[in-house]
Design an enzyme around this catalytic site. Structure first.
Site, PDB file in Angstrom:
ATOM      1  CD  GLU A  15      -2.609  -1.689   2.245  1.00 44.42           C
ATOM      2  OE1 GLU A  15      -2.365  -1.178   3.352  1.00 44.42           O
ATOM      3  OE2 GLU A  15      -3.290  -2.730   2.128  1.00 44.42           O
ATOM      4  N   GLY A  54      -6.621  -7.894   1.481  1.00 49.54           N
ATOM      5  CA  GLY A  54      -7.921  -7.245   1.665  1.00 49.54           C
ATOM      6  C   GLY A  54      -8.979  -7.693   0.682  1.00 49.54           C
TER       7      GLY A  54
HETATM    8  P1  13P Z   1      -5.460  -8.532   4.937  1.00 51.49           P
HETATM    9  O1  13P Z   1      -5.175  -9.579   5.984  1.00 51.49           O
HETATM   10  O2  13P Z   1      -6.569  -7.601   5.306  1.00 51.49           O
HETATM   11  O3  13P Z   1      -5.616  -9.149   3.575  1.00 51.49           O
HETATM   12  O4  13P Z   1      -4.148  -7.596   4.870  1.00 51.49           O
HETATM   13  C1  13P Z   1      -2.917  -8.185   4.730  1.00 51.49           C
HETATM   14  C2  13P Z   1      -1.874  -7.136   4.874  1.00 51.49           C
HETATM   15  O5  13P Z   1      -1.733  -6.276   4.031  1.00 51.49           O
HETATM   16  C3  13P Z   1      -1.046  -7.155   6.087  1.00 51.49           C
HETATM   17  O6  13P Z   1       0.006  -6.263   5.991  1.00 51.49           O
END
Ligand code: 13P
Length: 255
Positions: free
Chosen positions: A96, A172
């Site tokens: 991200e 996500g």
């Molecule tokens: P999720 O578990 O929500 O898919 O996110 C993973 C993540 O980016 C952890 O840094």
């Protein structure tokens, strides 16, 4: 006995009051493996968590840091500021941050160096997009990221790292990498560390899987020999789900 790290990444979730409530609930659960559990929280919640987890073994980490010691960098946080709060970990190069905030392999590399120098364990994130995977080249992408991210680091420095394999298409989305896909890539990362820095270094570096890990799939992912834990986003926001994953890791570590 396998040593796991179960790390929650709260991303931009939870106010101070919510963080405090979560910490109290988690503490009350008396996790058997509390010292293998960590929460990566927003900067403004770090001191609250460090204070709340004092004496429990539960660790706290930041989600980013600046690579300069200090200076005119409005909005940034330095490694000394994190150190003063008493964090143990810091996430570096999360997809991200690479995608939305211009994080590059070069800045990742500089951040790793300042963190290791300060004695804060970096959790370096690498991962490929779905397009890259469909083109059949996840290893090339991860290999490139690692080569650049770790450039100039010594064996002695790299052994302090945690590396998280987080396929971008699984973050996500609810879509988890299959245990085989996750194990394959974590094994590939491990092999690369061995190739670049030797077997001793490889044996010290923990490799986590991240991407829609939850209680329902934790066992099959964590039981893969090449996976030493999880970096958990969504499921780390609910104390019972997060604790369930930690308890599963504790069970597996004793098998
Ligand atoms: P999720 O578990 O929500 O898919 O996110 C993973 C993540 O980016 C952890 O840094």
């Amino acid at each position: 006995m396998k040593e796991f790290l179960i790390a929650g990444n709260w991303k931009m979730y939870k106010t101070k009051a919510e963080a405090r409530a979560f910490a109290e609930e988690l503490k009350a659960m008396n996790l058997p493996n509390a010292s293998s559990v960590a929460i990566m929280a927003p900067f403004t919640q770090l001191d609250t968590l460090v204070e709340a987890f004092k004496g429990t073994g539960i660790k706290v980490g930041a989600q980013n840091v600046h690579y300069e010691k200090e200076g005119a960098y409005t909005g940034e946080i330095s490694v000394d500021m994190l150190k003063e709060i008493g964090v143990d970990y810091c996430v570096v190069g999360h997809s991200e941050r690479r995608q939305y905030f211009g994080e590059t392999d070069e800045t990742v590399n500089r951040k790793l160096k300042v963190l290791i120098d300060a004695g804060i364990t970096p959790i370096l994130c690498v991962g490929e997009t779905l397009e890259q995977r469909n083109q059949g080249m996840p290893q090339i992408v991860i290999g490139n990221q690692l080569t650049h991210d770790l450039a100039g680091l010594t064996e002695d420095e790299v052994r302090h790292l945690v590396i998280a394999y987080e396929p971008i298409w699984a973050i996500g989305t609810g879509v988890t990498a299959t245990p085989e896909q996750a194990a394959d890539m974590c094994g590939f990362i491990s092999g690369m560390i061995e190739g670049l820095f030797g077997e001793v270094c490889m044996s010290r570096v923990k490799i986590l899987y991240g991407g829609s890990m939850k209680p329902e799939n934790a066992e099959e992912l964590l039981s893969q020999p090449s996976i030493n834990g999880g970096l958990i986003g969504g499921a780390s926001l609910k104390v019972d789900k997060f604790a369930e994953i930690a308890i599963e890791a504790d069970r597996l570590s004793k098998l």
